[in-house]
Structures are given as structure tokens and as C-alpha cells.
Motif scaffolding. Structure first.
Motif, mmCIF file in Angstrom:
data_model
loop_
_atom_site.group_PDB
_atom_site.id
_atom_site.type_symbol
_atom_site.label_atom_id
_atom_site.label_comp_id
_atom_site.label_asym_id
_atom_site.label_seq_id
_atom_site.Cartn_x
_atom_site.Cartn_y
_atom_site.Cartn_z
ATOM 1 N N TYR A 9 0.820 -1.214 0.000
ATOM 2 C CA TYR A 9 0.000 0.000 0.000
ATOM 3 C C TYR A 9 0.855 1.266 0.000
ATOM 4 O O TYR A 9 0.382 2.340 -0.384
ATOM 5 C CB TYR A 9 -0.956 -0.009 1.214
ATOM 6 N N ARG A 10 2.098 1.159 0.412
ATOM 7 C CA ARG A 10 2.987 2.318 0.416
ATOM 8 C C ARG A 10 3.900 2.348 -0.808
ATOM 9 O O ARG A 10 4.383 3.400 -1.199
ATOM 10 C CB ARG A 10 3.850 2.328 1.689
ATOM 11 N N HIS A 11 4.170 1.183 -1.369
ATOM 12 C CA HIS A 11 5.035 1.073 -2.545
ATOM 13 C C HIS A 11 4.302 0.260 -3.618
ATOM 14 O O HIS A 11 4.505 -0.955 -3.738
ATOM 15 C CB HIS A 11 6.370 0.406 -2.183
ATOM 16 N N PRO A 12 3.420 0.898 -4.377
ATOM 17 C CA PRO A 12 2.564 0.190 -5.349
ATOM 18 C C PRO A 12 3.335 -0.618 -6.393
ATOM 19 O O PRO A 12 2.775 -1.541 -6.989
ATOM 20 C CB PRO A 12 1.788 1.333 -6.015
ATOM 21 N N SER A 13 4.578 -0.293 -6.612
ATOM 22 C CA SER A 13 5.347 -1.035 -7.618
ATOM 23 C C SER A 13 5.882 -2.355 -7.087
ATOM 24 O O SER A 13 6.443 -3.154 -7.853
ATOM 25 C CB SER A 13 6.516 -0.166 -8.128
ATOM 26 N N TYR A 14 5.721 -2.602 -5.767
ATOM 27 C CA TYR A 14 6.277 -3.814 -5.154
ATOM 28 C C TYR A 14 5.158 -4.837 -4.964
ATOM 29 O O TYR A 14 4.191 -4.598 -4.238
ATOM 30 C CB TYR A 14 6.916 -3.477 -3.803
ATOM 31 N N GLU A 15 5.286 -5.992 -5.618
ATOM 32 C CA GLU A 15 4.289 -7.047 -5.493
ATOM 33 C C GLU A 15 4.527 -7.831 -4.211
ATOM 34 O O GLU A 15 5.655 -8.227 -3.893
ATOM 35 C CB GLU A 15 4.372 -7.984 -6.700
ATOM 36 N N THR A 16 3.483 -8.049 -3.427
ATOM 37 C CA THR A 16 3.623 -8.755 -2.155
ATOM 38 C C THR A 16 2.335 -9.486 -1.814
ATOM 39 O O THR A 16 1.249 -9.119 -2.300
ATOM 40 C CB THR A 16 3.968 -7.767 -1.015
ATOM 41 N N TYR A 17 2.457 -10.521 -0.989
ATOM 42 C CA TYR A 17 1.292 -11.281 -0.569
ATOM 43 C C TYR A 17 1.207 -11.358 0.963
ATOM 44 O O TYR A 17 0.468 -12.166 1.509
ATOM 45 C CB TYR A 17 1.346 -12.690 -1.167
ATOM 46 N N VAL A 18 1.987 -10.499 1.624
ATOM 47 C CA VAL A 18 1.974 -10.450 3.091
ATOM 48 C C VAL A 18 1.168 -9.222 3.524
ATOM 49 O O VAL A 18 1.360 -8.126 2.990
ATOM 50 C CB VAL A 18 3.403 -10.351 3.659
ATOM 51 N N SER A 19 0.259 -9.410 4.467
ATOM 52 C CA SER A 19 -0.572 -8.292 4.930
ATOM 53 C C SER A 19 -0.358 -8.036 6.414
ATOM 54 O O SER A 19 0.056 -8.925 7.165
ATOM 55 C CB SER A 19 -2.052 -8.579 4.671
ATOM 56 N N CYS A 20 -0.659 -6.813 6.824
ATOM 57 C CA CYS A 20 -0.577 -6.413 8.238
ATOM 58 C C CYS A 20 -1.637 -7.172 9.018
ATOM 59 O O CYS A 20 -2.796 -7.243 8.610
ATOM 60 C CB CYS A 20 -0.794 -4.912 8.354
ATOM 61 N N THR A 21 -1.260 -7.758 10.140
ATOM 62 C CA THR A 21 -2.199 -8.551 10.929
ATOM 63 C C THR A 21 -3.208 -7.693 11.689
ATOM 64 O O THR A 21 -4.150 -8.223 12.269
ATOM 65 C CB THR A 21 -1.443 -9.444 11.926
ATOM 66 N N CYS A 23 -4.445 -4.346 10.241
ATOM 67 C CA CYS A 23 -5.334 -3.633 9.302
ATOM 68 C C CYS A 23 -5.525 -4.363 7.977
ATOM 69 O O CYS A 23 -6.305 -3.903 7.132
ATOM 70 C CB CYS A 23 -4.804 -2.229 9.044
ATOM 71 N N ASP A 24 -4.817 -5.469 7.761
ATOM 72 C CA ASP A 24 -4.949 -6.305 6.550
ATOM 73 C C ASP A 24 -4.428 -5.634 5.277
ATOM 74 O O ASP A 24 -4.658 -6.153 4.175
ATOM 75 C CB ASP A 24 -6.410 -6.736 6.331
ATOM 76 N N HIS A 40 3.287 -6.060 11.414
ATOM 77 C CA HIS A 40 2.448 -4.868 11.400
ATOM 78 C C HIS A 40 3.010 -3.870 10.397
ATOM 79 O O HIS A 40 4.217 -3.868 10.117
ATOM 80 C CB HIS A 40 2.372 -4.210 12.777
ATOM 81 N N CYS A 41 2.125 -3.016 9.867
ATOM 82 C CA CYS A 41 2.589 -1.950 8.978
ATOM 83 C C CYS A 41 3.087 -0.766 9.800
ATOM 84 O O CYS A 41 2.899 -0.708 11.021
ATOM 85 C CB CYS A 41 1.455 -1.509 8.050
ATOM 86 N N VAL A 42 3.701 0.189 9.150
ATOM 87 C CA VAL A 42 4.290 1.345 9.822
ATOM 88 C C VAL A 42 3.238 2.139 10.584
ATOM 89 O O VAL A 42 3.443 2.535 11.737
ATOM 90 C CB VAL A 42 4.998 2.251 8.799
ATOM 91 N N GLU A 43 2.076 2.404 9.955
ATOM 92 C CA GLU A 43 1.037 3.191 10.599
ATOM 93 C C GLU A 43 0.479 2.516 11.844
ATOM 94 O O GLU A 43 0.224 3.158 12.866
ATOM 95 C CB GLU A 43 -0.103 3.491 9.606
ATOM 96 N N CYS A 44 0.290 1.194 11.784
ATOM 97 C CA CYS A 44 -0.241 0.482 12.942
ATOM 98 C C CYS A 44 0.752 0.485 14.104
ATOM 99 O O CYS A 44 0.357 0.556 15.273
ATOM 100 C CB CYS A 44 -0.599 -0.962 12.556
ATOM 101 N N VAL A 45 2.046 0.417 13.790
ATOM 102 C CA VAL A 45 3.073 0.488 14.837
ATOM 103 C C VAL A 45 3.033 1.850 15.510
ATOM 104 O O VAL A 45 3.074 1.965 16.738
ATOM 105 C CB VAL A 45 4.464 0.210 14.250
ATOM 106 N N LYS A 46 2.939 2.938 14.716
ATOM 107 C CA LYS A 46 2.871 4.283 15.284
ATOM 108 C C LYS A 46 1.629 4.466 16.148
ATOM 109 O O LYS A 46 1.687 5.049 17.231
ATOM 110 C CB LYS A 46 2.878 5.318 14.159
#
Length: 304
Positions: A9-21, A23-24, A40-46
Motif C-alpha cells: 500500500y505504500r510502494h505500489p510497484s512492489y508485489e507482495t502477498y503479506v498483509s498487516c495482521t 489492518c490487513d 504490522h505496517c508502519v502506521e499500525c506500529v505508530k
């Protein structure tokens, strides 16, 4: 039908299949933060950090742990810089040193003030409205050509380094700074009460306030007081010996103020050990010190 690729969600050019536990949202390795379960993603950690209540010490300040004693470093720097200015401009002590009330003639000579002024003589000091001297004098020291000279600064900075780190770690930065400044002013107020005609300089009043604080802190924490008692006995002995060339009034005033402030922080009921209550207590002490200065000024100038 092939599923659409998911991207960070922060780097649209990067393909990934791992999600934040939490916010998903899908996250790439650069955005992943280890969690007890998954990532966790950066925003959820903050967001999680903002919701965690910061640990407080027994005295109400934030627990700094092994954090650098920033306030002590700043205070030492201010004292050293002030001394350099003082050496370069010798009139700095006359202009900013703690001085209660003297008459100054056109050539700079000082005379006792007895409540009356004379043509050609100017009232100088706190009694003439120079209240800033109550604090600025605590950042100046004896000039190099004085009997104690630069050692006055060296001894005070050594004491500040050794005591300040401990007290700052226990009280927290804001309370420690307030303690230091209040002790400095408390020492100057006693100088004004007892010896208004004497110019006093030095961080010693604040240092003695830290010494009293160190004693109260150790007593409140239930530590072995034998070594602390020996330390305080040496400090009090030094106050007596140093009275020959420094201001014992400043030392004693700082000691009493520092002890009073820390006692209030340490022994107030738990429900009163809040930032708002402690700030109010500090404000009350400032008002009391100001009232003492005002009453003393009125007595000196005959304005009562």
C-alpha cells in the motif's frame, strides 16, 4: 482465471502477498515490522506506540532509563559559554551577577545602600528592578584573576556532572530542570535577604539544591543511606569551608530550596503526583519567592 497481483500500500510497484495482521493492508519487506503475531505496517506500529502509556518514575517524571542526560549537558554548556563571555567581557559580572542593592558612582565604585540616593550615585541591583540577576548570577563564576578563579567553575561543573546525571534520571528532564532553576533562584533570594550589598556568582546554589535532592531521592527509594550521609556531610563541610571565598547564603538557600522541591515530589500523596499538580506547586513556590523579594525590596528602599 489468474488472481490479480497484490502490491504494497505504500510502494505500489512492489508485489507482495503479506498483509498487516492489524489492518490487513499488504506490505512489502521495507514496511514490515515484527509483531508478536505476524507483521504490522508502519502506521499500525505508530498508532500502537501512541496508545501505550509512558512509564513514570516514583516522582512523576518519565522514565528515561539509559537515555543521555541532555539537560545536564545543556546546563554545563551554558555555564561554560557564560564563563567564556565573562572572560572576554569582564563587565559581564557587574551587569549580570547576583547583586541586591548598592550605590554606584560615575567611576564604577560601589557603596553601601542605606535607603537613600545621592546626586551622582545610582542604585543598582535587584532593589532597582533588576530581578534577572536572581537567575543570571547562577550561570557566572569567579573571574580567572580571583583567588579561587577558574577552579570555581571546574568544581561546580564536576559536581553538576556527577549529581545531575543521577537526579535527572530519577526526576525526568522537565522536573530536573525546574529543580535546578528553582534552587538557583532560592540561593539568590537568601543572598538578597542576608547580604544585599554582596555580588554573588556561581552555580553552587543550584548544585547544593541537587545535593539535597540526591539525598531525598535515595531516602525515598529506601537505599542504604550510609554512603549518602557521608556524601552530604562532606558537602556541608565544603559549604562551611568555601564560605571564606564564595557565598554561603547562596549555598544554603539552594540546599533548602532543592530539598523542599524534591520532598514535595517524593512524598506527596500518589493522587497529587501529577504533572498539573506539580506544576501548580512550582508556580506557588515561584510566587512565594517573588513575594519575599518584593518585601525585602520594600524594606531596603523604604517603600513599605
Amino acid at each position: 482465471m489468474e488472481a490479480a497481483a497484490t502490491t504494497c500500500y505504500r510502494h505500489p510497484s512492489y508485489e507482495t502477498y503479506v498483509s498487516c495482521t492489524r489492518c490487513d493492508r499488504y506490505i512489502c519487506p521495507d514496511c514490515m515490522r515484527e509483531a508478536s503475531v505476524g507483521h504490522h505496517c508502519v502506521e499500525c506500529v505508530k498508532e500502537g506506540q501512541r496508545s501505550v502509556r509512558q512509564a513514570r518514575s516514583l516522582f512523576g517524571g518519565a522514565v528515561t532509563g539509559a537515555a543521555a542526560p541532555i539537560v545536564t549537558y545543556v546546563l554545563m554548556t551554558l555555564n561554560i559559554v557564560a564563563y567564556v563571555v565573562e572572560v572576554v567581557r569582564s563587565e559581564t559580572v557587574d551587569r549580570f551577577g547576583m547583586l541586591g542593592a548598592v550605590l554606584v558612582d560615575p567611576s564604577g565604585g560601589q557603596y553601601y545602600y542605606k535607603g537613600e540616593t545621592y546626586p551622582g550615585f545610582e542604585l543598582t541591583g535587584v532593589a532597582d528592578g533588576e530581578w534577572y540577576r536572581l537567575l543570571t548570577g547562577a550561570f557566572l563564576h569567579l573571574p580567572p584573576d580571583a583567588s579561587f578563579g577558574v577552579m570555581h567553575l571546574v568544581f561546580n561543573m564536576l559536581a553538576l556532572w556527577n549529581l545531575g546525571r543521577v537526579v535527572e534520571g530519577q526526576l525526568g528532564r522537565a522536573r530536573y530542570l525546574a529543580l535546578y532553576l528553582l534552587s538557583a533562584v532560592g540561593g539568590s533570594v537568601l543572598v538578597y535577604l542576608v547580604s544585599p550589598e554582596t555580588t554573588a556568582v556561581g552555580a553552587s546554589g543550584a548544585i547544593f539544591g541537587l545535593a539535597a535532592s540526591f539525598y531525598v531521592i535515595n531516602r525515598r527509594l529506601g537505599r542504604d543511606m550510609r554512603a549518602v550521609n557521608r556524601f552530604m556531610a562532606g558537602f556541608l563541610l565544603w559549604m562551611v569551608i568555601s564560605a571564606a571565598f564564595t557565598s554561603w547564603e547562596g549555598h544554603l538557600g539552594g540546599l533548602l530550596t532543592g530539598g523542599l522541591v524534591t520532598y514535595g515530589l517524593a512524598y506527596a500523596p500518589a493522587k497529587l503526583r501529577t504533572s498539573a499538580t506539580q506544576l501548580a506547586g512550582g508556580a506557588v513556590l515561584v510566587v512565594l519567592l517573588a513575594a519575599v523579594v518584593a518585601v525585602r525590596t520594600a524594606a531596603l528602599t523604604g517603600a513599605a
